[in-house]
Motif scaffolding. Structure first.
Motif, PDB file in Angstrom:
ATOM      1  N   ARG A   1      20.579  -1.654  10.999  1.00  0.00           N
ATOM      2  CA  ARG A   1      20.783  -2.895  12.303  1.00  0.00           C
ATOM      3  C   ARG A   1      21.900  -1.989  13.708  1.00  0.00           C
ATOM      4  N   THR A   2      21.162  -2.472  14.480  1.00  0.00           N
ATOM      5  CA  THR A   2      21.666  -2.149  15.415  1.00  0.00           C
ATOM      6  C   THR A   2      22.093  -3.131  16.391  1.00  0.00           C
ATOM      7  N   SER A   3      22.541  -3.067  17.357  1.00  0.00           N
ATOM      8  CA  SER A   3      22.794  -3.916  19.250  1.00  0.00           C
ATOM      9  C   SER A   3      21.188  -4.234  19.043  1.00  0.00           C
ATOM     10  N   VAL A   4      19.991  -3.377  18.758  1.00  0.00           N
ATOM     11  CA  VAL A   4      18.715  -4.580  19.131  1.00  0.00           C
ATOM     12  C   VAL A   4      18.642  -4.944  18.563  1.00  0.00           C
ATOM     13  N   HIS A   5      18.475  -4.651  17.487  1.00  0.00           N
ATOM     14  CA  HIS A   5      18.091  -5.662  16.517  1.00  0.00           C
ATOM     15  C   HIS A   5      19.376  -7.110  15.909  1.00  0.00           C
TER      16      HIS A   5
ATOM     17  N   GLY B   1      32.100 -13.221  23.229  1.00  0.00           N
ATOM     18  CA  GLY B   1      32.223 -14.182  22.369  1.00  0.00           C
ATOM     19  C   GLY B   1      32.959 -15.039  21.840  1.00  0.00           C
ATOM     20  N   GLY B   2      33.164 -15.609  23.039  1.00  0.00           N
ATOM     21  CA  GLY B   2      34.535 -16.888  23.659  1.00  0.00           C
ATOM     22  C   GLY B   2      33.178 -18.459  23.069  1.00  0.00           C
ATOM     23  N   ARG B   3      34.372 -19.181  21.917  1.00  0.00           N
ATOM     24  CA  ARG B   3      33.537 -20.388  21.973  1.00  0.00           C
ATOM     25  C   ARG B   3      33.384 -21.095  23.335  1.00  0.00           C
TER      26      ARG B   3
ATOM     27  N   GLY C   1      26.912 -12.863  20.773  1.00  0.00           N
ATOM     28  CA  GLY C   1      28.154 -12.038  20.962  1.00  0.00           C
ATOM     29  C   GLY C   1      29.888 -11.640  20.955  1.00  0.00           C
ATOM     30  N   ALA C   2      29.856 -12.171  19.885  1.00  0.00           N
ATOM     31  CA  ALA C   2      30.974 -12.179  19.195  1.00  0.00           C
ATOM     32  C   ALA C   2      30.368 -10.350  18.058  1.00  0.00           C
ATOM     33  N   GLU C   3      29.592 -10.608  17.264  1.00  0.00           N
ATOM     34  CA  GLU C   3      29.038  -9.132  16.298  1.00  0.00           C
ATOM     35  C   GLU C   3      29.020  -8.150  17.462  1.00  0.00           C
TER      36      GLU C   3
ATOM     37  N   LEU D   1      30.112  -3.336  16.125  1.00  0.00           N
ATOM     38  CA  LEU D   1      29.294  -3.289  17.484  1.00  0.00           C
ATOM     39  C   LEU D   1      29.689  -2.795  18.652  1.00  0.00           C
ATOM     40  N   GLY D   2      30.807  -3.732  18.596  1.00  0.00           N
ATOM     41  CA  GLY D   2      31.574  -3.944  19.730  1.00  0.00           C
ATOM     42  C   GLY D   2      32.038  -1.863  19.901  1.00  0.00           C
TER      43      GLY D   2
END
Length: 323
Positions: A32-36, A272-274, A297-299, A306-307
């Motif tokens: 799994r990459t950021s693209v996916h 990734g903020g709520r 966004g958090a992922e 990934l971040g």
């Protein structure tokens, strides 16, 4: 009898029956990459395309080149979210060893090598970690020796002395005893790609490390069907190693920024903020959409996921900071 890791990786990944050239499955089936992970990644890069386009003065043709394009997922996702005027001027090109996948948008070019001249943006997302490299280890006398591997079993054995060029690279970029993944091939591959950019920018996104944080046991590993596995170079799994990002950054001689993905994406509007709770009362469906986006966004920006990827940003002929 074993062979050096660079030749083993080359055969296992890009040979006739190599992991990346088999038409039956793509990289997304195995890791799994950021693209996916989320369409937010493609939208952020689309915003970056807009910034580069503006810095170039909105040329008649904008080259968008994806090196190590997999099955064309990133270019497929970026195109529809670009403004209409820019989308009409963009010439997307996928650079990949695998054959062109069936059903890919005909507007996306497909080739095995980087175009000679690029005016626009060149992107390489998790490409360099699959550029084959050699591995050496310090012996009991403190000398670097090649590590050989059996292509069918993955069993390693000590080889002859490291080449002078390998010793030189290790002394500069990976000093100290232990296992060293010689990154000179990655340095050369990225330098060659960046020199194809006549005006615009080059972006490398990958997992890696810098000189003061090299792992003493190395990072070489394998992936198959979403699971980490031993790096057996038999063509049935991905064989990958983290990238010495500081070495790569200096290889082309072009000024650069090197930041974590979480910083870069936040600068491009990914958070990734709520969402605020009052939105749930005012518009429950909008709140649910925003909550889903916050999770994605958090992922993408997670400090332990990934971040933590590195973004190497190198503008060419334009003034355009990344963050």
């Amino acid at each position: 009898m074993g062979i050096g890791w660079r030749l083993a990786m080359q055969s296992a990944l890009y040979g006739p029956e190599g992991f990346f050239v088999r038409p039956s499955s793509g990289p997304a089936d195995h890791f799994r990459t950021s693209v996916h992970a989320s369409p937010m990644f493609a939208r952020a890069l689309a915003g970056l395309v807009e910034r580069v386009d503006a810095a170039l003065g909105r040329p008649e043709r904008f080259d968008l080149v994806d090196v190590g394009a997999g099955r064309g997922e990133l270019l497929t996702a970026i195109g529809p979210v670009l403004p209409a005027d820019l989308a009409a001027r963009v010439r997307p090109t996928a650079v990949e060893a695998a054959p062109r996948p069936a059903g890919l948008d005909e507007r996306i070019g497909w080739r095995r090598d980087v175009p000679e001249a690029v005016t626009g943006l060149l992107i390489a997302t998790e490409w360099l970690d699959n550029v084959p490299l050699d591995v050496v280890e310090t012996d009991e006398d403190g000398r670097l020796r090649k590590v050989l591997v059996d292509r069918q079993t993955g069993v390693e054995t000590p080889g002859g002395p490291a080449d002078p060029a390998e010793v030189f690279w290790a002394a500069r970029w990976w000093p100290g005893p232990g296992r060293v993944e010689i990154g000179a091939t990655r340095d050369a591959a990225w330098a060659d790609a960046v020199t194809r950019v006549r005006r615009g920018a080059a972006l490398c996104v990958d997992y890696g490390h810098r000189r003061d944080e090299r792992p003493p046991l190395g990072t070489l590993t394998g992936f198959r069907a979403g699971r980490q596995v031993p790096p057996v170079p038999d063509g049935r799994c991905d064989v990958t190693a983290h990238v010495a990002m500081d070495s790569v950054a200096l290889g082309s001689g072009i000024p650069y920024e090197l930041v974590r993905q979480r910083e870069a994406l936040r600068a491009l509007g990914v958070s990734g903020g709520r969402p605020p709770l009052e939105l749930a009362d005012r518009d429950p469906l909008a709140y649910l959409r925003a909550l889903s986006g916050a999770g994605e966004g958090a992922e993408l920006t997670s400090e332990t996921g990934l971040g933590a990827h590195w973004w190497l940003w190198q503008p060419v002929g334009i003034e355009l900071p990344l963050v």
